[in-house]
Design a protein around this motif. Structure first.
Motif, PDB file in Angstrom:
ATOM      1  N   VAL A  63       0.853  -1.187   0.000  1.00 19.38           N
ATOM      2  CA  VAL A  63       0.000   0.000   0.000  1.00 19.38           C
ATOM      3  C   VAL A  63       0.889   1.238   0.000  1.00 19.38           C
ATOM      4  O   VAL A  63       1.810   1.341   0.818  1.00 19.38           O
ATOM      5  N   ALA A  64       0.618   2.167  -0.921  1.00 21.65           N
ATOM      6  CA  ALA A  64       1.272   3.477  -0.910  1.00 21.65           C
ATOM      7  C   ALA A  64       0.436   4.347   0.020  1.00 21.65           C
ATOM      8  O   ALA A  64      -0.612   4.860  -0.364  1.00 21.65           O
ATOM      9  N   ALA A  65       0.873   4.487   1.268  1.00 17.12           N
ATOM     10  CA  ALA A  65       0.080   5.154   2.296  1.00 17.12           C
ATOM     11  C   ALA A  65       0.508   6.609   2.454  1.00 17.12           C
ATOM     12  O   ALA A  65       1.695   6.921   2.433  1.00 17.12           O
ATOM     13  N   THR A  66      -0.487   7.482   2.616  1.00 13.71           N
ATOM     14  CA  THR A  66      -0.251   8.904   2.853  1.00 13.71           C
ATOM     15  C   THR A  66      -1.125   9.339   4.034  1.00 13.71           C
ATOM     16  O   THR A  66      -1.950   8.554   4.517  1.00 13.71           O
ATOM     17  N   ALA A  67      -0.952  10.580   4.462  1.00 13.57           N
ATOM     18  CA  ALA A  67      -1.745  11.094   5.581  1.00 13.57           C
ATOM     19  C   ALA A  67      -3.225  10.809   5.329  1.00 13.57           C
ATOM     20  O   ALA A  67      -3.739  11.085   4.250  1.00 13.57           O
ATOM     21  N   GLY A  68      -3.863  10.211   6.312  1.00 11.75           N
ATOM     22  CA  GLY A  68      -5.268   9.857   6.192  1.00 11.75           C
ATOM     23  C   GLY A  68      -5.509   8.394   5.871  1.00 11.75           C
ATOM     24  O   GLY A  68      -6.634   7.909   6.010  1.00 11.75           O
ATOM     25  N   THR A  69      -4.489   7.658   5.454  1.00 10.90           N
ATOM     26  CA  THR A  69      -4.659   6.229   5.177  1.00 10.90           C
ATOM     27  C   THR A  69      -4.931   5.504   6.488  1.00 10.90           C
ATOM     28  O   THR A  69      -4.231   5.708   7.486  1.00 10.90           O
ATOM     29  N   TRP A  70      -5.952   4.658   6.486  1.00 11.31           N
ATOM     30  CA  TRP A  70      -6.336   3.874   7.658  1.00 11.31           C
ATOM     31  C   TRP A  70      -6.376   2.411   7.256  1.00 11.31           C
ATOM     32  O   TRP A  70      -6.925   2.065   6.207  1.00 11.31           O
ATOM     33  N   ILE A  71      -5.788   1.557   8.083  1.00  4.34           N
ATOM     34  CA  ILE A  71      -5.671   0.131   7.759  1.00  4.34           C
ATOM     35  C   ILE A  71      -6.102  -0.692   8.966  1.00  4.34           C
ATOM     36  O   ILE A  71      -5.695  -0.395  10.092  1.00  4.34           O
ATOM     37  N   HIS A  72      -6.911  -1.714   8.732  1.00  2.00           N
ATOM     38  CA  HIS A  72      -7.218  -2.709   9.773  1.00  2.00           C
ATOM     39  C   HIS A  72      -6.419  -3.966   9.437  1.00  2.00           C
ATOM     40  O   HIS A  72      -6.414  -4.424   8.289  1.00  2.00           O
ATOM     41  N   MET A  73      -5.751  -4.524  10.450  1.00  2.00           N
ATOM     42  CA  MET A  73      -4.956  -5.736  10.257  1.00  2.00           C
ATOM     43  C   MET A  73      -5.451  -6.816  11.217  1.00  2.00           C
ATOM     44  O   MET A  73      -5.510  -6.572  12.430  1.00  2.00           O
ATOM     45  N   PRO A  74      -5.804  -7.996  10.702  1.00  2.00           N
ATOM     46  CA  PRO A  74      -6.159  -9.088  11.616  1.00  2.00           C
ATOM     47  C   PRO A  74      -4.931  -9.558  12.390  1.00  2.00           C
ATOM     48  O   PRO A  74      -3.794  -9.301  11.997  1.00  2.00           O
ATOM     49  N   ALA A  75      -5.163 -10.238  13.496  1.00  2.00           N
ATOM     50  CA  ALA A  75      -4.064 -10.782  14.291  1.00  2.00           C
ATOM     51  C   ALA A  75      -3.179 -11.664  13.422  1.00  2.00           C
ATOM     52  O   ALA A  75      -3.649 -12.335  12.502  1.00  2.00           O
ATOM     53  N   SER A  76      -1.898 -11.635  13.690  1.00  2.00           N
ATOM     54  CA  SER A  76      -0.882 -12.482  13.047  1.00  2.00           C
ATOM     55  C   SER A  76      -0.619 -12.162  11.577  1.00  2.00           C
ATOM     56  O   SER A  76       0.070 -12.923  10.905  1.00  2.00           O
ATOM     57  N   LEU A  77      -1.136 -11.050  11.068  1.00  2.00           N
ATOM     58  CA  LEU A  77      -0.864 -10.672   9.675  1.00  2.00           C
ATOM     59  C   LEU A  77       0.556 -10.116   9.574  1.00  2.00           C
ATOM     60  O   LEU A  77       0.897  -9.142  10.259  1.00  2.00           O
ATOM     61  N   PRO A  78       1.422 -10.701   8.739  1.00  2.00           N
ATOM     62  CA  PRO A  78       2.759 -10.129   8.557  1.00  2.00           C
ATOM     63  C   PRO A  78       2.646  -8.743   7.911  1.00  2.00           C
ATOM     64  O   PRO A  78       1.882  -8.556   6.963  1.00  2.00           O
ATOM     65  N   HIS A  79       3.373  -7.787   8.455  1.00  2.00           N
ATOM     66  CA  HIS A  79       3.339  -6.434   7.906  1.00  2.00           C
ATOM     67  C   HIS A  79       4.675  -5.737   8.160  1.00  2.00           C
ATOM     68  O   HIS A  79       5.426  -6.122   9.048  1.00  2.00           O
ATOM     69  N   SER A  80       4.951  -4.726   7.330  1.00  2.00           N
ATOM     70  CA  SER A  80       6.165  -3.932   7.473  1.00  2.00           C
ATOM     71  C   SER A  80       5.869  -2.508   7.030  1.00  2.00           C
ATOM     72  O   SER A  80       4.872  -2.249   6.350  1.00  2.00           O
ATOM     73  N   VAL A  81       6.750  -1.588   7.431  1.00  2.00           N
ATOM     74  CA  VAL A  81       6.582  -0.169   7.109  1.00  2.00           C
ATOM     75  C   VAL A  81       7.921   0.373   6.622  1.00  2.00           C
ATOM     76  O   VAL A  81       8.959   0.144   7.247  1.00  2.00           O
ATOM     77  N   LEU A  82       7.900   1.102   5.508  1.00  2.95           N
ATOM     78  CA  LEU A  82       9.064   1.807   4.988  1.00  2.95           C
ATOM     79  C   LEU A  82       8.678   3.274   4.818  1.00  2.95           C
ATOM     80  O   LEU A  82       7.768   3.594   4.039  1.00  2.95           O
ATOM     81  N   ALA A  83       9.340   4.170   5.549  1.00  8.01           N
ATOM     82  CA  ALA A  83       9.042   5.599   5.488  1.00  8.01           C
ATOM     83  C   ALA A  83       9.695   6.218   4.262  1.00  8.01           C
ATOM     84  O   ALA A  83      10.912   6.157   4.111  1.00  8.01           O
ATOM     85  N   LYS A  84       8.887   6.809   3.378  1.00  3.63           N
ATOM     86  CA  LYS A  84       9.422   7.516   2.224  1.00  3.63           C
ATOM     87  C   LYS A  84       9.794   8.950   2.589  1.00  3.63           C
ATOM     88  O   LYS A  84      10.698   9.532   2.008  1.00  3.63           O
TER      89      LYS A  84
END
Length: 107
Positions: free
Chosen positions: A72-93
Motif C-alpha cells: 500500500v502506498a500510504a499517505t496522511a489519512g490512510t487507515w488500515i485494519h490488520m487481523p491478528a498475526s498478519l505479517p506487515h512492514s513499514v518503509l518511510a518515504k
C-alpha cells in the motif's frame, strides 16, 4: 485506571534521529494499547506480526506499508485494519507519523 480523558497532540514535534524510529505508548488498558510512531525518512520496520488485531493510521507523511502480499502506498489519512498475526512492514518515504491501536480484546 483513571476515568479522566487522555489527550495527546499527534502532530507535536518529536525529536527523531536522522536514522531512527521513535515509538511511545500514549495509552494502554485491558482492551487497547495505542502507540505513536515517528519515522525518519528511509527508516523501516521489517516484517513482523502482532498477536492481536490492530488498526494503523498515517497521521503525516508517506510510507510503503506491506500487508502479507499486498503493498500500500500510504499517505496522511490512510487507515488500515490488520487481523491478528498478519505479517506487515513499514518503509518511510518521508518523515512519517503513525498511530497504532492494538485491539487486545479483539483477538
Amino acid at each position: 485506571m483513571s476515568d479522566a480523558p487522555t489527550i495527546d497532540d499527534l502532530r507535536a514535534p518529536v525529536e527523531t534521529p536522522a536514522d531512527g524510529i521513535v515509538s511511545r505508548a500514549i495509552y494502554s488498558d485491558d482492551d487497547v494499547r495505542v502507540v505513536h510512531f515517528t519515522f525518519a525518512p528511509g527508516q523501516q520496520l521489517s516484517d513482523h506480526t502482532a498477536p492481536w488485531p490492530a488498526t494503523l493510521e498515517v497521521v503525516e507523511g508517506e510510507a510503503t506499508i506491506t500487508l502479507a502480499d499486498e503493498t500500500v502506498a500510504a499517505t496522511a489519512g490512510t487507515w488500515i485494519h490488520m487481523p491478528a498475526s498478519l505479517p506487515h512492514s513499514v518503509l518511510a518515504k518521508t518523515q512519517v507519523v503513525l498511530l497504532l491501536h492494538l485491539l487486545k480484546r479483539g483477538g
